[in-house]
Write a protein that holds these residues in place. Structure first.
Motif, PDB file in Angstrom:
ATOM      1  N   MET A 145     -10.126  73.033 102.479  1.00 36.12           N
ATOM      2  CA  MET A 145      -9.750  72.668 101.113  1.00 36.12           C
ATOM      3  C   MET A 145     -10.644  71.532 100.598  1.00 36.12           C
ATOM      4  O   MET A 145     -10.817  71.358  99.412  1.00 36.12           O
ATOM      5  N   GLN A 146     -11.152  70.751 101.541  1.00 37.34           N
ATOM      6  CA  GLN A 146     -11.956  69.596 101.146  1.00 37.34           C
ATOM      7  C   GLN A 146     -13.331  69.709 101.786  1.00 37.34           C
ATOM      8  O   GLN A 146     -13.497  69.444 102.967  1.00 37.34           O
ATOM      9  N   ASP A 147     -14.296  70.108 100.991  1.00 38.71           N
ATOM     10  CA  ASP A 147     -15.651  70.299 101.529  1.00 38.71           C
ATOM     11  C   ASP A 147     -16.224  68.966 101.956  1.00 38.71           C
ATOM     12  O   ASP A 147     -16.532  68.127 101.118  1.00 38.71           O
ATOM     13  N   THR A 161     -12.742  62.211 102.409  1.00 37.66           N
ATOM     14  CA  THR A 161     -12.557  63.197 101.345  1.00 37.66           C
ATOM     15  C   THR A 161     -11.366  62.837 100.469  1.00 37.66           C
ATOM     16  O   THR A 161     -11.144  63.443  99.427  1.00 37.66           O
ATOM     17  N   HIS A 162     -10.582  61.870 100.929  1.00 39.14           N
ATOM     18  CA  HIS A 162      -9.450  61.376 100.122  1.00 39.14           C
ATOM     19  C   HIS A 162      -9.073  59.994 100.657  1.00 39.14           C
ATOM     20  O   HIS A 162      -9.468  59.618 101.766  1.00 39.14           O
ATOM     21  N   THR A 163      -8.326  59.237  99.881  1.00 41.18           N
ATOM     22  CA  THR A 163      -7.945  57.911 100.391  1.00 41.18           C
ATOM     23  C   THR A 163      -6.640  57.979 101.181  1.00 41.18           C
ATOM     24  O   THR A 163      -6.071  56.939 101.511  1.00 41.18           O
ATOM     25  N   SER A 164      -6.183  59.177 101.511  1.00 43.41           N
ATOM     26  CA  SER A 164      -5.063  59.298 102.457  1.00 43.41           C
ATOM     27  C   SER A 164      -5.430  58.614 103.775  1.00 43.41           C
ATOM     28  O   SER A 164      -4.547  58.152 104.503  1.00 43.41           O
ATOM     29  N   SER A 165      -6.726  58.568 104.069  1.00 43.81           N
ATOM     30  CA  SER A 165      -7.181  57.898 105.295  1.00 43.81           C
ATOM     31  C   SER A 165      -6.764  56.426 105.308  1.00 43.81           C
ATOM     32  O   SER A 165      -6.460  55.868 106.357  1.00 43.81           O
ATOM     33  N   TYR A 187     -15.528  61.484  98.635  1.00 42.07           N
ATOM     34  CA  TYR A 187     -16.704  62.361  98.573  1.00 42.07           C
ATOM     35  C   TYR A 187     -16.343  63.791  98.958  1.00 42.07           C
ATOM     36  O   TYR A 187     -15.649  64.016  99.948  1.00 42.07           O
ATOM     37  N   ARG A 188     -16.839  64.726  98.174  1.00 46.14           N
ATOM     38  CA  ARG A 188     -16.680  66.132  98.561  1.00 46.14           C
ATOM     39  C   ARG A 188     -17.927  66.904  98.183  1.00 46.14           C
ATOM     40  O   ARG A 188     -18.513  66.671  97.116  1.00 46.14           O
ATOM     41  N   ASN A 189     -18.284  67.826  99.048  1.00 51.99           N
ATOM     42  CA  ASN A 189     -19.503  68.596  98.847  1.00 51.99           C
ATOM     43  C   ASN A 189     -19.264  69.695  97.814  1.00 51.99           C
ATOM     44  O   ASN A 189     -19.146  70.868  98.152  1.00 51.99           O
ATOM     45  N   HIS A 201     -13.125  59.210  92.299  1.00 47.45           N
ATOM     46  CA  HIS A 201     -12.239  58.108  92.681  1.00 47.45           C
ATOM     47  C   HIS A 201     -10.801  58.575  92.691  1.00 47.45           C
ATOM     48  O   HIS A 201     -10.399  59.386  91.856  1.00 47.45           O
ATOM     49  N   GLN A 202     -10.058  58.032  93.633  1.00 45.50           N
ATOM     50  CA  GLN A 202      -8.654  58.405  93.746  1.00 45.50           C
ATOM     51  C   GLN A 202      -7.782  57.163  93.782  1.00 45.50           C
ATOM     52  O   GLN A 202      -8.236  56.089  94.160  1.00 45.50           O
ATOM     53  N   VAL A 203      -6.536  57.349  93.414  1.00 48.42           N
ATOM     54  CA  VAL A 203      -5.498  56.394  93.801  1.00 48.42           C
ATOM     55  C   VAL A 203      -4.447  57.217  94.527  1.00 48.42           C
ATOM     56  O   VAL A 203      -3.920  58.187  93.975  1.00 48.42           O
ATOM     57  N   GLU A 204      -4.200  56.862  95.765  1.00 52.72           N
ATOM     58  CA  GLU A 204      -3.111  57.511  96.481  1.00 52.72           C
ATOM     59  C   GLU A 204      -2.019  56.476  96.720  1.00 52.72           C
ATOM     60  O   GLU A 204      -2.294  55.285  96.839  1.00 52.72           O
ATOM     61  N   GLY A 205      -0.782  56.934  96.760  1.00 53.80           N
ATOM     62  CA  GLY A 205       0.346  56.014  96.938  1.00 53.80           C
ATOM     63  C   GLY A 205       1.209  56.436  98.112  1.00 53.80           C
ATOM     64  O   GLY A 205       1.264  57.622  98.466  1.00 53.80           O
ATOM     65  N   TYR A 240       1.084  73.102  98.479  1.00 54.47           N
ATOM     66  CA  TYR A 240       0.925  72.885  99.916  1.00 54.47           C
ATOM     67  C   TYR A 240      -0.094  71.794 100.204  1.00 54.47           C
ATOM     68  O   TYR A 240      -1.226  71.822  99.693  1.00 54.47           O
ATOM     69  N   PHE A 241       0.300  70.804 100.976  1.00 54.75           N
ATOM     70  CA  PHE A 241      -0.620  69.852 101.608  1.00 54.75           C
ATOM     71  C   PHE A 241      -0.184  69.723 103.059  1.00 54.75           C
ATOM     72  O   PHE A 241       1.024  69.703 103.333  1.00 54.75           O
ATOM     73  N   PRO A 242      -1.122  69.646 103.981  1.00 56.06           N
ATOM     74  CA  PRO A 242      -0.737  69.584 105.402  1.00 56.06           C
ATOM     75  C   PRO A 242       0.063  68.338 105.743  1.00 56.06           C
ATOM     76  O   PRO A 242       0.845  68.339 106.684  1.00 56.06           O
ATOM     77  N   PHE A 243      -0.146  67.265 104.953  1.00 56.28           N
ATOM     78  CA  PHE A 243       0.463  65.973 105.309  1.00 56.28           C
ATOM     79  C   PHE A 243       1.793  65.716 104.620  1.00 56.28           C
ATOM     80  O   PHE A 243       2.412  64.677 104.841  1.00 56.28           O
ATOM     81  N   THR A 244       2.218  66.624 103.729  1.00 59.54           N
ATOM     82  CA  THR A 244       3.516  66.447 103.073  1.00 59.54           C
ATOM     83  C   THR A 244       4.325  67.734 103.161  1.00 59.54           C
ATOM     84  O   THR A 244       3.778  68.839 103.173  1.00 59.54           O
ATOM     85  N   MET A 274      -1.587  65.298  89.424  1.00 60.92           N
ATOM     86  CA  MET A 274      -1.663  64.840  90.816  1.00 60.92           C
ATOM     87  C   MET A 274      -0.921  65.734  91.788  1.00 60.92           C
ATOM     88  O   MET A 274      -0.204  66.652  91.388  1.00 60.92           O
ATOM     89  N   GLY A 275      -1.135  65.442  93.069  1.00 64.66           N
ATOM     90  CA  GLY A 275      -0.407  66.106  94.134  1.00 64.66           C
ATOM     91  C   GLY A 275       0.532  65.107  94.787  1.00 64.66           C
ATOM     92  O   GLY A 275       0.284  63.902  94.751  1.00 64.66           O
ATOM     93  N   CYS A 276       1.605  65.610  95.367  1.00 64.08           N
ATOM     94  CA  CYS A 276       2.566  64.688  95.974  1.00 64.08           C
ATOM     95  C   CYS A 276       3.443  65.429  96.969  1.00 64.08           C
ATOM     96  O   CYS A 276       3.356  66.659  97.121  1.00 64.08           O
ATOM     97  N   GLY A 277       4.312  64.684  97.639  1.00 62.94           N
ATOM     98  CA  GLY A 277       5.254  65.312  98.553  1.00 62.94           C
ATOM     99  C   GLY A 277       5.904  64.297  99.468  1.00 62.94           C
ATOM    100  O   GLY A 277       5.575  63.112  99.422  1.00 62.94           O
ATOM    101  N   PHE A 297       7.505  59.118 100.705  1.00 61.37           N
ATOM    102  CA  PHE A 297       6.739  60.053  99.893  1.00 61.37           C
ATOM    103  C   PHE A 297       5.325  59.541  99.705  1.00 61.37           C
ATOM    104  O   PHE A 297       5.043  58.354  99.912  1.00 61.37           O
ATOM    105  N   ALA A 298       4.449  60.457  99.334  1.00 62.26           N
ATOM    106  CA  ALA A 298       3.047  60.111  99.074  1.00 62.26           C
ATOM    107  C   ALA A 298       2.589  60.893  97.852  1.00 62.26           C
ATOM    108  O   ALA A 298       3.153  61.935  97.517  1.00 62.26           O
ATOM    109  N   PHE A 299       1.606  60.351  97.191  1.00 65.80           N
ATOM    110  CA  PHE A 299       1.030  61.060  96.046  1.00 65.80           C
ATOM    111  C   PHE A 299      -0.433  60.676  95.936  1.00 65.80           C
ATOM    112  O   PHE A 299      -0.860  59.665  96.507  1.00 65.80           O
ATOM    113  N   GLY A 300      -1.203  61.494  95.251  1.00 70.06           N
ATOM    114  CA  GLY A 300      -2.611  61.195  95.085  1.00 70.06           C
ATOM    115  C   GLY A 300      -3.134  61.776  93.786  1.00 70.06           C
ATOM    116  O   GLY A 300      -2.763  62.887  93.404  1.00 70.06           O
ATOM    117  N   MET A 301      -3.966  60.976  93.110  1.00 70.83           N
ATOM    118  CA  MET A 301      -4.522  61.472  91.833  1.00 70.83           C
ATOM    119  C   MET A 301      -5.987  61.061  91.708  1.00 70.83           C
ATOM    120  O   MET A 301      -6.441  60.115  92.341  1.00 70.83           O
TER     121      MET A 301
END
Ligand code: PHE
Length: 334
Positions: A145-147, A161-165, A187-189, A201-205, A240-244, A274-277, A297-301
């Motif tokens: 999903m994330q190149d 590939t996301h600030t979930s890290s 970064y994504r290819n 740029h993202q903000v994840e919560g 669907y997100f693997p982490f939520t 955004m995505g969330c879960g 919960f988590a979310f990202g935009m």
């Protein structure tokens, strides 16, 4: 002796004149070499005085040339400072905040009001923090999903590939209750176009505490969209997100008042933002948090897309071209 006086009196701020002076005294066919070669013809009783004098001349000429050359080097900026003390100073150029920063700061401010702090992490990540800890084991198809950009040939080191890290790092190092947002570049290819870029740029919560429920997530999202867009009508679409688990995509009802609204929402009035879960128990466990006691919960935009939206910018590439004609337009923004 006469020459020594001459040398000491000489002055110039012209590079050519100084060079001519150097050649005249110190050059190959200069006066000094001429005197040195005459030395053997001088009467023995005069030798000492003659030698001393030409050495003195040589020293004077060398010092003079060095001093004048140094003066020349320092001259350009200095003389400007002193030439007119009444001259007004250079005008102060006021910069403008970058639209990404403007929107990022707005988002940080909105979440700080309900107790979220800001966390940061590295842009060069390892596999664990970007994927594995987030319930994306090796060979999991969702990794596609994330190149991903890998650093050279080491499959363990990549550009996040996301600030979930960052949230993984935060959970590893902090105990609940956790309320944190992680803004940053990712970064994504992907092919670069008006709509997407290979970095953005993202903000994840992330919110983790005892008894956090999906209702808390929905309320937080509603608070956020009202604060940022002035729009409180939201829609959660199963995703669907693997982490939520469960996961959802958040749409804001933007309306269909203008032609731009039609275009942006493809005629539906709804805009995905955004995505969330609810954080998957596996992720909590991977980060040392007991899912029996805690939930969250988590979310990202994406900040870039929201900036395009809020400031009616038509091309995402404008955000990274550093064209001052574009950037200057944000002078009056926050
Ligand atoms: N990390 C997801 C992405 O980059 C966004 C997301 C974050 C989704 C948190 C759900 C929960 O696409």
């Amino acid at each position: 002796q006469k020459h020594i006086e001459e040398v000491k009196a000489f002055s110039s701020d012209q590079a050519e004149a100084i060079e001519a002076f150097r050649i005249k005294y110190l050059g190959k066919k200069g006066l000094l070499n001429e005197y040195f070669s005459e030395f053997k013809n001088v009467a023995p009783e005069d030798k000492k005085r003659f030698g001393q004098t030409i050495n003195e001349l040589k020293q004077a000429a060398t010092e003079k040339v060095n001093a004048l050359k140094t003066g020349l080097e320092n001259k350009a900026p200095k003389s400007r400072t002193y030439d007119d003390l009444t001259r007004p100073s250079e005008p102060l150029e006021l910069g403008a905040r970058h639209p990404i920063s403007i929107v990022k700061n707005q988002i940080i401010e909105i979440f700080s009001r309900i107790g979220f702090n800001v966390s940061q992490g590295p842009e060069i990540e390892d596999d664990w923090h970007n994927f594995t800890a987030l319930n994306l084991p090796e060979h999991h198809p969702a990794r596609d999903m994330q190149d991903t950009f890998f650093i050279q040939t080491d499959p363990d080191i990549l550009l996040r590939t996301h600030t979930s890290s960052v949230q993984v790092r935060y959970m590893e190092n902090n105990k609940p209750p956790i309320r944190t947002i992680s803004p940053g570049r990712v970064y994504r290819n992907e092919a670069i176009s008006a709509r997407s870029h290979c970095f953005f740029h993202q903000v994840e919560g992330l919110y983790i505490d005892k008894g956090v429920s999906f209702a808390d997530l929905k309320q937080t999202l509603q608070y956020f969209t009202t604060a940022l867009f002035g729009k409180s009508e939201i829609r959660l679409r199963p995703s669907y997100f693997p982490f939520t688990e469960p996961s959802a995509e958040v749409d804001v009802y933007w309306g269909l008042e203008t032609e731009a609204d039609y275009r942006m929402t493809k005629g539906t009035g709804w805009l995905e933002i955004m995505g969330c879960g609810m954080v998957d128990p596996n992720v909590l466990r991977n980060c040392g948090i007991d899912p029996q006691t805690y939930s969250g919960f988590a979310f990202g935009m994406g900040i870039d897309r929201i900036a395009l939206l809020l400031h009616q910018i038509s091309d995402i590439r404008l955000l990274s071209e550093n064209d001052t004609r574009f950037l200057e337009q944000f002078r009056s923004a926050l």
